[in-house]
Design a protein around this motif. Structure first.
Motif: not given
Length: 128
Positions: A11-32
């Protein structure tokens, strides 16, 4: 493409990755990378994940091995460590009392106090 086991995130990992995907500015490769693992965790077939994200099967396999070795640091979450992130009612009251009497000049001052007094680490945004 070889078939491999579905990714199972905590659950913690999923929440962290979901938060990362919602960031306004995140590197495309990291988002992928984050999106790939969220899709695999949701049960999507690896071939479909590759098609959706326009990556090759060997790339996805490399990402899985790297993630297994590095954990969430693989996604650029260098300071990530699973934390409970919740203060008890008594601890919350102590923080309120402390900063009602002596207002903080910055969020860093509050974070340092909570770390020193209760051993809890919070980011500057307040997330555990």
């Amino acid at each position: 493409m070889s078939t491999f086991a579905t990714v199972l995130l905590t659950d913690d990992e999923r929440a962290a990755l979901e938060a990362l995907c919602r960031r306004r500015k995140v590197e495309a490769l990291v988002w992928k990378r984050a999106r790939a693992f969220l899709l695999l965790d949701a049960g999507y077939d690896p071939r479909i994940v590759c098609e959706i994200l326009d990556i090759g099967p060997s790339v996805l396999t490399q990402w899985r091995f790297a993630c297994k070795a590095e954990g969430l640091a693989f996604f650029g979450l260098k300071d990530y460590s699973p934390r409970e992130g919740l203060l008890s009612f008594t601890q919350e009251e102590a923080v309120k009392e402390r900063f009602s009497e002596h207002p903080a000049r910055s969020v860093d001052e509050v974070r340092a106090y909570i770390q020193a007094e209760f051993g809890q680490s919070y980011s500057a945004s307040g997330a555990a």
